[in-house]
Scaffold this motif. Structure first.
Motif, PDB file in Angstrom:
ATOM      1  N   ASP A  38       0.833  -1.204   0.000  1.00  0.00           N
ATOM      2  CA  ASP A  38       0.000   0.000   0.000  1.00  0.00           C
ATOM      3  C   ASP A  38       0.872   1.259   0.000  1.00  0.00           C
ATOM      4  OD1 ASP A  38      -2.648  -0.737  -0.197  1.00  0.00           O
ATOM      5  OD2 ASP A  38      -2.925  -1.038   1.942  1.00  0.00           O
ATOM      6  N   VAL A  39       1.875   1.256   0.843  1.00  0.00           N
ATOM      7  CA  VAL A  39       2.772   2.407   0.949  1.00  0.00           C
ATOM      8  C   VAL A  39       3.563   2.591  -0.344  1.00  0.00           C
ATOM      9  CG1 VAL A  39       4.808   3.331   2.130  1.00  0.00           C
ATOM     10  CG2 VAL A  39       2.942   2.297   3.461  1.00  0.00           C
ATOM     11  N   LYS A  40       4.063   1.492  -0.903  1.00  0.00           N
ATOM     12  CA  LYS A  40       4.834   1.577  -2.148  1.00  0.00           C
ATOM     13  C   LYS A  40       4.009   2.171  -3.272  1.00  0.00           C
ATOM     14  CE  LYS A  40       8.242  -2.130  -1.524  1.00  0.00           C
ATOM     15  NZ  LYS A  40       8.729  -3.444  -2.023  1.00  0.00           N
ATOM     16  N   ILE A  41       2.734   1.795  -3.336  1.00  0.00           N
ATOM     17  CA  ILE A  41       1.868   2.292  -4.419  1.00  0.00           C
ATOM     18  C   ILE A  41       1.610   3.784  -4.259  1.00  0.00           C
ATOM     19  CG2 ILE A  41      -0.470   2.158  -5.366  1.00  0.00           C
ATOM     20  CD1 ILE A  41      -0.300  -0.896  -4.695  1.00  0.00           C
ATOM     21  N   ILE A  42       1.378   4.236  -3.028  1.00  0.00           N
ATOM     22  CA  ILE A  42       1.184   5.668  -2.799  1.00  0.00           C
ATOM     23  C   ILE A  42       2.443   6.449  -3.169  1.00  0.00           C
ATOM     24  CG2 ILE A  42       0.998   7.415  -0.981  1.00  0.00           C
ATOM     25  CD1 ILE A  42      -1.210   5.940   0.251  1.00  0.00           C
ATOM     26  N   LEU A  43       3.599   5.932  -2.760  1.00  0.00           N
ATOM     27  CA  LEU A  43       4.859   6.602  -3.074  1.00  0.00           C
ATOM     28  C   LEU A  43       5.123   6.617  -4.582  1.00  0.00           C
ATOM     29  CD1 LEU A  43       7.152   5.286  -0.186  1.00  0.00           C
ATOM     30  CD2 LEU A  43       6.035   7.514  -0.389  1.00  0.00           C
ATOM     31  N   PHE A  44       4.671   5.550  -5.277  1.00  0.00           N
ATOM     32  CA  PHE A  44       4.805   5.527  -6.738  1.00  0.00           C
ATOM     33  C   PHE A  44       4.023   6.677  -7.359  1.00  0.00           C
ATOM     34  CE2 PHE A  44       2.567   4.387 -10.676  1.00  0.00           C
ATOM     35  CZ  PHE A  44       3.649   4.321 -11.549  1.00  0.00           C
ATOM     36  N   PHE A  45       2.773   6.851  -6.921  1.00  0.00           N
ATOM     37  CA  PHE A  45       1.951   7.936  -7.471  1.00  0.00           C
ATOM     38  C   PHE A  45       2.507   9.307  -7.103  1.00  0.00           C
ATOM     39  CE2 PHE A  45      -1.478   4.707  -7.944  1.00  0.00           C
ATOM     40  CZ  PHE A  45      -1.762   4.952  -9.276  1.00  0.00           C
ATOM     41  N   GLU A  46       3.069   9.410  -5.913  1.00  0.00           N
ATOM     42  CA  GLU A  46       3.710  10.672  -5.546  1.00  0.00           C
ATOM     43  C   GLU A  46       4.853  11.001  -6.509  1.00  0.00           C
ATOM     44  OE1 GLU A  46       5.085  11.099  -1.578  1.00  0.00           O
ATOM     45  OE2 GLU A  46       3.103  10.891  -0.671  1.00  0.00           O
ATOM     46  N   GLY A  47       5.557   9.968  -6.939  1.00  0.00           N
ATOM     47  CA  GLY A  47       6.712  10.155  -7.802  1.00  0.00           C
ATOM     48  C   GLY A  47       6.372  10.565  -9.220  1.00  0.00           C
ATOM     49  N   ILE A  48       5.135  10.324  -9.656  1.00  0.00           N
ATOM     50  CA  ILE A  48       4.768  10.659 -11.037  1.00  0.00           C
ATOM     51  C   ILE A  48       3.870  11.893 -11.109  1.00  0.00           C
ATOM     52  CG2 ILE A  48       4.987   8.249 -11.786  1.00  0.00           C
ATOM     53  CD1 ILE A  48       1.868   8.188 -11.844  1.00  0.00           C
ATOM     54  N   ARG A  49       3.688  12.567  -9.988  1.00  0.00           N
ATOM     55  CA  ARG A  49       2.800  13.728  -9.980  1.00  0.00           C
ATOM     56  C   ARG A  49       3.318  14.852 -10.874  1.00  0.00           C
ATOM     57  NH1 ARG A  49       1.542  14.090  -3.477  1.00  0.00           N
ATOM     58  NH2 ARG A  49      -0.041  12.427  -3.398  1.00  0.00           N
TER      59      ARG A  49
END
Length: 221
Positions: A38-49
């Motif tokens: 869950d955390v990895k997926i949120i951080l992934f989306f943060e990285g592509i903002r």
């Protein structure tokens, strides 16, 4: 006949899978392995903002909010009232309001805190299951169901509208993770809960509609 049978099997499979996923996530969403992903997926989306994606997903999160769904519900209800489809109004409002109540009760039962990362927007209440995912699945799902049955939409156009409906719901769901206010497990659980609620409302609507036709038949016989 074959199409009806295949549709029935697909619906039953959807109900079973949704129920298994919802129950499974209810017991496992706090497990370290799922939390890690869950955390990895949120951080992934943060990285592509980007500014464009921020605006794009904010638009869809607004579409799934009460600020948009409430006036849309009023418009649809007014249309159904003009058509004198009183039973449809009742079940449409049941789909719109009832699912919100069920989601509230589930949130209170699980009390999962929202992600504490760099969210773009503020969101209140608990996180599991996602209200946007659950509410929009039931709302737009039943709206699609009413649309194709009242307007007698053909099979070809039905597929187009189904694709549009699914796309809207999926983008609303993704927007919540992208904006940092939900975990993916919240989204999956919310979508499954919304789908189960949708099938229950459709089943009750069909049952009531059939009963009304039978009563009308008795009255004219």
């Amino acid at each position: 006949m074959a199409t009806n049978e295949s549709d029935g099997k697909l619906k039953r499979a959807s109900v079973v899978i949704s129920l298994i996923l919802l129950i499974g996530l209810a017991f496992t969403f706090k497990q370290p392995l799922l939390v890690r992903y869950d955390v990895k997926i949120i951080l992934f989306f943060e990285g592509i903002r980007t500014e464009f994606l921020n605006d794009f997903f904010f638009l869809f999160t607004e579409i799934g909010s009460i600020k948009v769904l409430r006036p849309l519900a009023v418009i649809v209800s007014a249309f159904l009232l003009m058509k004198k489809r009183y039973l449809e109004i009742f079940f449409f409002l049941l789909a719109f309001l009832g699912v919100r109540g069920v989601n509230y009760l589930l949130k209170q039962a699980f009390e999962r805190e929202r992600p504490s990362f760099n969210s773009i927007i503020e969101a209140g209440s608990y996180s599991f299951p996602s209200g946007h995912a659950m509410n929009s699945t039931a709302f737009f799902g039943f709206l699609f169901y009413l649309f194709i049955h009242i307007l007698k939409v053909g099979q070809k156009h039905r597929l187009v509208w189904l694709t549009v409906t699914i796309t809207i719901v999926v983008l609303i769901a993704i927007s919540r993770v992208y904006l940092g206010v939900h975990y993916l497990t919240d989204i999956v659980a919310g979508a499954c809960g919304g789908l189960l609620y949708l099938f229950i409302v459709i089943y009750l609507y069909k049952l009531s509609s059939r009963h009304m036709r039978q009563e009308e038949g008795k009255g004219t016989s």
